[in-house]
Design a protein around this motif. Structure first.
Motif, PDB file in Angstrom:
ATOM      1  N   CYS A 166     -36.367  -1.166   9.631  1.00 16.80           N
ATOM      2  CA  CYS A 166     -35.943  -0.037  10.488  1.00 16.80           C
ATOM      3  C   CYS A 166     -34.420  -0.055  10.655  1.00 16.80           C
ATOM      4  N   PRO A 167     -33.657   0.160   9.577  1.00 16.01           N
ATOM      5  CA  PRO A 167     -32.193   0.076   9.646  1.00 16.01           C
ATOM      6  C   PRO A 167     -31.562   1.067  10.611  1.00 16.01           C
ATOM      7  N   ALA A 168     -32.102   2.277  10.705  1.00 10.05           N
ATOM      8  CA  ALA A 168     -31.516   3.278  11.608  1.00 10.05           C
ATOM      9  C   ALA A 168     -31.646   2.823  13.057  1.00 10.05           C
ATOM     10  N   ARG A 169     -32.793   2.247  13.419  1.00 13.68           N
ATOM     11  CA  ARG A 169     -33.005   1.733  14.777  1.00 13.68           C
ATOM     12  C   ARG A 169     -32.027   0.599  15.066  1.00 13.68           C
ATOM     13  N   ALA A 170     -31.810  -0.264  14.086  1.00 16.11           N
ATOM     14  CA  ALA A 170     -30.881  -1.383  14.266  1.00 16.11           C
ATOM     15  C   ALA A 170     -29.460  -0.885  14.497  1.00 16.11           C
ATOM     16  N   GLU A 171     -29.063   0.166  13.792  1.00 17.37           N
ATOM     17  CA  GLU A 171     -27.720   0.744  13.976  1.00 17.37           C
ATOM     18  C   GLU A 171     -27.566   1.317  15.377  1.00 17.37           C
ATOM     19  N   ILE A 172     -28.606   1.958  15.879  1.00 16.23           N
ATOM     20  CA  ILE A 172     -28.564   2.520  17.238  1.00 16.23           C
ATOM     21  C   ILE A 172     -28.400   1.404  18.266  1.00 16.23           C
ATOM     22  N   VAL A 173     -29.149   0.309  18.086  1.00 15.17           N
ATOM     23  CA  VAL A 173     -29.046  -0.833  18.999  1.00 15.17           C
ATOM     24  C   VAL A 173     -27.647  -1.444  18.927  1.00 15.17           C
ATOM     25  N   LYS A 174     -27.125  -1.588  17.720  1.00 10.34           N
ATOM     26  CA  LYS A 174     -25.771  -2.143  17.551  1.00 10.34           C
ATOM     27  C   LYS A 174     -24.745  -1.311  18.310  1.00 10.34           C
ATOM     28  N   GLU A 175     -24.776   0.003  18.108  1.00 11.02           N
ATOM     29  CA  GLU A 175     -23.799   0.877  18.760  1.00 11.02           C
ATOM     30  C   GLU A 175     -23.952   0.849  20.281  1.00 11.02           C
ATOM     31  N   ALA A 176     -25.196   0.773  20.763  1.00  5.50           N
ATOM     32  CA  ALA A 176     -25.433   0.716  22.211  1.00  5.50           C
ATOM     33  C   ALA A 176     -24.860  -0.561  22.818  1.00  5.50           C
ATOM     34  N   ILE A 177     -25.000  -1.674  22.090  1.00  9.30           N
ATOM     35  CA  ILE A 177     -24.458  -2.948  22.583  1.00  9.30           C
ATOM     36  C   ILE A 177     -22.929  -2.915  22.569  1.00  9.30           C
TER      37      ILE A 177
END
Length: 279
Positions: free
Chosen positions: A237-248
């Motif tokens: 789920c790379p897109a989900r991981a990118e969203i989490v990264k940006e949120a952090i």
């Protein structure tokens, strides 16, 4: 001084490490319905996820033998380190320690240290990165061990799973709890303890709300984050991981970010859609 780092295959490798002779993977073996799947460069995540989803049985894993670890330790490098998943989750750490002891019986002068990550997945990756950083700074062996031990003590692991089936199948979650959680779309927010076990920190209805809560825990628990590397692994789920990264990154400053897809052992536990964060 020359060095070598052995990482058991619950830890993901950076792309540049795959061609670095100083980095070696110690593969675990995954077992699904009697089929052995070696967690090395041949691991096929899509095939594995499909096979696990179709099976009523819990996938299992077996760690590298002490002899395999001893062979990995028996090298020309002057300093040798191993990083294993938490000793409270697997026998990999104990196997590595036995392998070290076997080698020292014949080569007592050899400098070998085994780190219990008290984590898994990208937590191991970040520990190996810290070892690499210390070695490249020219630290003596004992100073590397001391520095990395302190780093491990400061590390925190968090994860949210889309799919609870593996936890249900291996008995970590009862059938009733799994059914209720699935029916209500409840997603637990999990984290590591200082001892390297797993604890539920929170829960939320729906994966997105659970991820928001996880980001809150990451932000609140990240002491001295500007001097730390943020590690994120995802299972398919790379897109989900990118969203989490940006949120952090909106909440805390970090020195660098490592974002990777899960290897075999982490895939087995995270399951399709899982996200793991370590800082």
């Amino acid at each position: 001084m020359s060095y070598k780092i052995i990482i058991d295959s619950c830890g993901e490798l950076l792309e540049r490490w795959k061609t670095d002779e100083r980095i070696e993977r110690a593969p675990l073996t995954l077992i699904v319905d009697g089929e052995d799947i070696v967690d090395d460069e041949t691991f096929d995540q899509a095939y594995f996820l499909k096979k696990v989803a179709a099976s009523p049985n819990c996938p299992k894993s077996s760690c590298p033998s002490p002899e395999k670890y001893m062979e990995a330790f028996d090298c020309e490098a002057e300093h040798v380190y191993a990083v294993t998943l938490s000793a409270n989750l697997s026998g990999s750490y104990n196997s590595a320690v036995l392998g070290r002891n076997l080698l020292l019986e014949h080569k007592p002068e050899k400098k070998v240290h085994v780190f219990d990550s008290c984590s898994a997945s990208v937590g191991e990756t970040l520990i190996a990165l810290k070892i690499e950083e210390c070695e490249q700074a020219g630290m003596e062996f004992e100073k590397v061990v001391e520095t990395v031990d302190k780093y491990i003590e400061s590390q925190h692991t968090y994860f949210v799973l889309e799919n609870l089936e593996t936890l249900r199948k291996n008995g970590r979650l009862s059938n009733l709890k799994a059914f209720v959680a699935t029916a209500l779309k409840i997603k637990p927010v999990m984290g590591s303890t200082p001892e390297g076990t797993i604890a539920q920190l929170d829960q939320a209805r729906g994966i997105n709300k659970a991820l928001v809560k996880m980001v809150d825990y990451v932000a609140k628990g990240a002491a001295d984050s500007k001097n730390k590397v943020l590690g994120i692994t995802h299972c398919n789920c790379p897109a989900r991981a990118e969203i989490v990264k940006e949120a952090i990154l909106k909440r805390i400053p970090v020195k660098d970010v490592v974002l990777l897809d899960t290897a075999g052992v982490s895939t087995m536990y995270a399951n399709d859609g899982g996200i793991i964060v370590v800082i």
